[in-house]
Design a protein around this motif. Sequence first.
Motif, PDB file in Angstrom:
ATOM      1  N   ASN A 254       0.946  -1.203   0.066  1.00 37.21           N
ATOM      2  CA  ASN A 254       0.071   0.128  -0.086  1.00 37.21           C
ATOM      3  C   ASN A 254       0.959   1.166  -0.066  1.00 37.21           C
ATOM      4  O   ASN A 254       1.864   1.390   0.554  1.00 37.21           O
ATOM      5  CB  ASN A 254      -0.764   0.127   1.254  1.00 37.21           C
ATOM      6  CG  ASN A 254      -2.197  -0.643   1.194  1.00 37.21           C
ATOM      7  OD1 ASN A 254      -2.288  -1.387  -0.021  1.00 37.21           O
ATOM      8  ND2 ASN A 254      -2.903  -0.797   2.074  1.00 37.21           N
TER       9      ASN A 254
ATOM     10  N   GLU B 193      -3.515   5.207  -0.132  1.00 39.99           N
ATOM     11  CA  GLU B 193      -4.153   3.743   0.108  1.00 39.99           C
ATOM     12  C   GLU B 193      -4.156   3.556   1.535  1.00 39.99           C
ATOM     13  O   GLU B 193      -5.277   3.114   2.052  1.00 39.99           O
ATOM     14  CB  GLU B 193      -3.416   2.559  -0.746  1.00 39.99           C
ATOM     15  CG  GLU B 193      -3.553   2.579  -2.340  1.00 39.99           C
ATOM     16  CD  GLU B 193      -2.759   1.748  -2.943  1.00 39.99           C
ATOM     17  OE1 GLU B 193      -3.136   1.424  -4.036  1.00 39.99           O
ATOM     18  OE2 GLU B 193      -1.740   1.479  -2.657  1.00 39.99           O
TER      19      GLU B 193
ATOM     20  N   LYS C 115      -6.775   5.874   2.990  1.00 37.73           N
ATOM     21  CA  LYS C 115      -8.195   5.241   2.619  1.00 37.73           C
ATOM     22  C   LYS C 115      -8.562   4.133   3.560  1.00 37.73           C
ATOM     23  O   LYS C 115      -9.732   4.096   3.731  1.00 37.73           O
ATOM     24  CB  LYS C 115      -8.153   4.765   1.108  1.00 37.73           C
ATOM     25  CG  LYS C 115      -8.516   5.918   0.204  1.00 37.73           C
ATOM     26  CD  LYS C 115      -8.752   5.423  -1.171  1.00 37.73           C
ATOM     27  CE  LYS C 115      -8.879   6.724  -1.915  1.00 37.73           C
ATOM     28  NZ  LYS C 115      -8.674   6.427  -3.397  1.00 37.73           N
ATOM     29  N   THR C 116      -7.789   3.197   4.054  1.00 39.66           N
ATOM     30  CA  THR C 116      -8.246   2.136   4.769  1.00 39.66           C
ATOM     31  C   THR C 116      -8.581   2.770   5.996  1.00 39.66           C
ATOM     32  O   THR C 116      -9.392   1.955   6.667  1.00 39.66           O
ATOM     33  CB  THR C 116      -6.952   1.159   5.255  1.00 39.66           C
ATOM     34  OG1 THR C 116      -6.045   1.824   5.990  1.00 39.66           O
ATOM     35  CG2 THR C 116      -6.194   0.392   3.781  1.00 39.66           C
TER      36      THR C 116
ATOM     37  N   LEU D  90     -10.889   4.649   6.486  1.00 37.18           N
ATOM     38  CA  LEU D  90     -12.448   4.857   6.471  1.00 37.18           C
ATOM     39  C   LEU D  90     -13.134   3.382   6.448  1.00 37.18           C
ATOM     40  O   LEU D  90     -14.246   3.520   6.553  1.00 37.18           O
ATOM     41  CB  LEU D  90     -12.596   5.645   5.138  1.00 37.18           C
ATOM     42  CG  LEU D  90     -12.392   7.137   5.230  1.00 37.18           C
ATOM     43  CD1 LEU D  90     -12.793   7.886   3.948  1.00 37.18           C
ATOM     44  CD2 LEU D  90     -12.973   7.666   6.341  1.00 37.18           C
ATOM     45  N   HIS D  91     -12.465   2.388   6.377  1.00 45.31           N
ATOM     46  CA  HIS D  91     -13.065   1.118   6.139  1.00 45.31           C
ATOM     47  C   HIS D  91     -12.298   0.242   7.097  1.00 45.31           C
ATOM     48  O   HIS D  91     -12.878  -0.050   8.132  1.00 45.31           O
ATOM     49  CB  HIS D  91     -12.842   0.660   4.756  1.00 45.31           C
ATOM     50  CG  HIS D  91     -13.727  -0.720   4.395  1.00 45.31           C
ATOM     51  ND1 HIS D  91     -14.841  -0.556   4.827  1.00 45.31           N
ATOM     52  CD2 HIS D  91     -13.550  -1.667   3.930  1.00 45.31           C
ATOM     53  CE1 HIS D  91     -15.639  -1.893   4.616  1.00 45.31           C
ATOM     54  NE2 HIS D  91     -14.488  -2.443   3.924  1.00 45.31           N
TER      55      HIS D  91
ATOM     56  N   THR E  98     -18.124   1.887   2.409  1.00 46.67           N
ATOM     57  CA  THR E  98     -17.079   1.590   3.625  1.00 46.67           C
ATOM     58  C   THR E  98     -17.850   1.728   4.661  1.00 46.67           C
ATOM     59  O   THR E  98     -18.864   2.147   5.014  1.00 46.67           O
ATOM     60  CB  THR E  98     -16.240   2.956   3.186  1.00 46.67           C
ATOM     61  OG1 THR E  98     -16.607   4.263   3.471  1.00 46.67           O
ATOM     62  CG2 THR E  98     -15.611   2.847   1.904  1.00 46.67           C
TER      63      THR E  98
END
Lengths: 459, 290
Positions: free
Chosen positions: A142, A146, A149-150, A152-153, B190
């Motif tokens: 990553n 990226e 971005k993780t 957020l999830h 998400t």
Amino acid sequence: MGILKKRVNEFPTPYTCMNAIKKGGIETKLSMVLMGFGNIVHGQMMKGLLYLALEVVYIVFMILTGVHCLAMLPSLGSVEQQEYWDEATQVYMYTKGDQSVLILLYGVATVLITVLMVLAWRGTLRSAYKAECLAKEGRHVNNFVEDLKTLLHENLQKLLMTPPMVFIFLFTILPLIFMICMAFTNYSKIDDHLMLFDWVGLDNFAALFDSSSILGSTFWSVLAWTLVWAFFATFSNYIFGMIVSLLINRKGTRAKGFWRFCFVLSCAVPMFVSLLIMRTMLQPEGAVNVLLRNLGLIAQDASLPFFTDPTWARVTVIVINVWVGVPYTLLQLTGVLQNIPEDLYEAAKVDGANAVQIFFKITLPYMLYVTTPYLITTFTGNVNNFNVIYLLSGGDPVTDLGSTAGKTDLLVTWLYKLTIDKQYYNIGAVIGIMTFIILAIAALVTYHNSKSYKEEGGF
Amino acid sequence: MAGQKIHSAKRKRFITNSVVHVILGILALIWVFPVIWVVLTSFRAEQGSYVSTFFPRSYTLDNYIRLLTDTTILNFPQMFLNTLFIAVFSCILSTFYVLAASYCLSRLRFKMRKPYMNMAMILGLFPGFMSMVAVYFILKALGLSEGNLIKLALILVYSGGAALGFQIAKGFFDTIPMAVDEAAILDGCTRWQIFTKITLPLSKPIVVYTTLTSFMGPWVDFIFAKVICRANSDQYTIAIGLWNMLQKEYIDSWYTCFAAGAVLISIPIAALFLYMQRYYVDGLSGAVKG
């Protein structure tokens, strides 16, 4: 979907710290010294640089102040403040002496920062090892965007939990550790240790447990009253609130909303206001006594000793606590009471049980079963119920002039008096710790013996 | 024969109902009495804290006028604004913290979850302001103990431990079926989107409840404000102001104003409370229909 389901072996991962040290390549091992090096090698430039910057900041901090803070911690400072005559300005000046409180605070803070740094160090090792493994297997590593971005999830918890954790660390954990440390020092007005103080080990605990001294005997009597208070305050509210709730919600009662409104109305007045009003009303010359005199129930010059007689005062605070607490209990219990299965009541009625029997055989056991966690929280809350006692009686009456606590003082209000009024910080801290130990034992014992724990295995 | 039986059962029910209503009436009177008394006192023309009649002899609005205009000794409008400012900001912060923490603990599974919940339970057992003195020293070390920064300090203190009180909101989130989340993930949401677009809208009662309690905490808090404000009277909150009005030197001239102040700060809470009553009960018993 795997993370949604609870697994027995929670969160197994090959990217552990131990593996990184044992199996990691040279760049991973170098990360032990040069944080973030492994990440930089594997193309995670930003992440690696952030780790590196963190290390640099920590080292600079340690060199500038950290080492000094830690070195001062064992002695807590020894330079006394000196007074000297300044010729130039013709006034007395003070040299800057050591302040043990600040030394202790900074010392504790440095220790905590170091602990956090160790955690970050472990983090960098893990992340370097992960990057190395992924690169070896030819999988995608990553990049920084990226990674963000993780957040957020997959790693949403890191985003959402970090700000609250920072606050908890700064305003709950750090002060708590700081206060616990104080319990082992002689930081108090006694013998004038407000500027400079030392570690004294367990002396303060010994002083508190020595029941022949004033402090010791006060402690035991305050403790006994605290437990009595917490018991009566919790259960009087609980049972009374339940009865009122049942009366309002029973089938035959009209205008349920109106009755509930009457009780909830008193929630609207902030607690400290209603407590202060009660306090003024119950003074020897207050509204209640005046009313009773006018009605001829007591003699013209007499007054009921609401806060001047120990027993009266104790009963008064418990009764007024019922007044204050029942509306809240009502709100909280109504929902639970309505969830009691109707068929239980019907069966009982068919068997010819009367209202009292139904209450004690069905309602109360069911409620105790469901609301044990609630009761434990309420009990803890009552042991630490500062507002009611402090605003209502202020701990009065003080019958024994030598002691620092009055007859209605709880451990918490006594703690407050000792720290804020008397500046016996060390004794205050010891009392805080004792309160914690008592509550912890009480909570553990009741929780483990409760049905809701045994049968449901936790929250 | 049968008719008589039904008749007597009816009579019995009537008697029980009347007794219950009488009891409720008496109880309601006891609970409402002090509230009415405060309202009456706030309109009372005679000064002083000790009066011999329940109903005032004459009514006036002077108490309110004096409270809002006489700013020489106790500056009530200033205190009101201070408190409003502090309460609003710490309410925003704490609500976010509580909801975020509860959502994570309820819906996400991560390594620190259990340790965090245990830690919260342990920290909850310490007396809340055992560390008050320490908090003051920390604020002083951060340079937040003087002037207008006291407001910031109070906001930080009030929202500092907020995320430890996640139990009720977590319990509520637990009742939302996991299937909702799973479906959303299949659709490409998400988790952040699930939190903001699904969980929060579904949990209106608990959001309202959390906001309400986080607002009321700072609004009525007395003890932290007193310790942190110390002698900075321009930073006082309403609670300290009202408390001061009942001190020996002020009580005789300020008692009726105290009552007026009490009424003024109760009105917003009363309005909120009555409006939210439904949510309050729902929020606590957990009532999302999946």
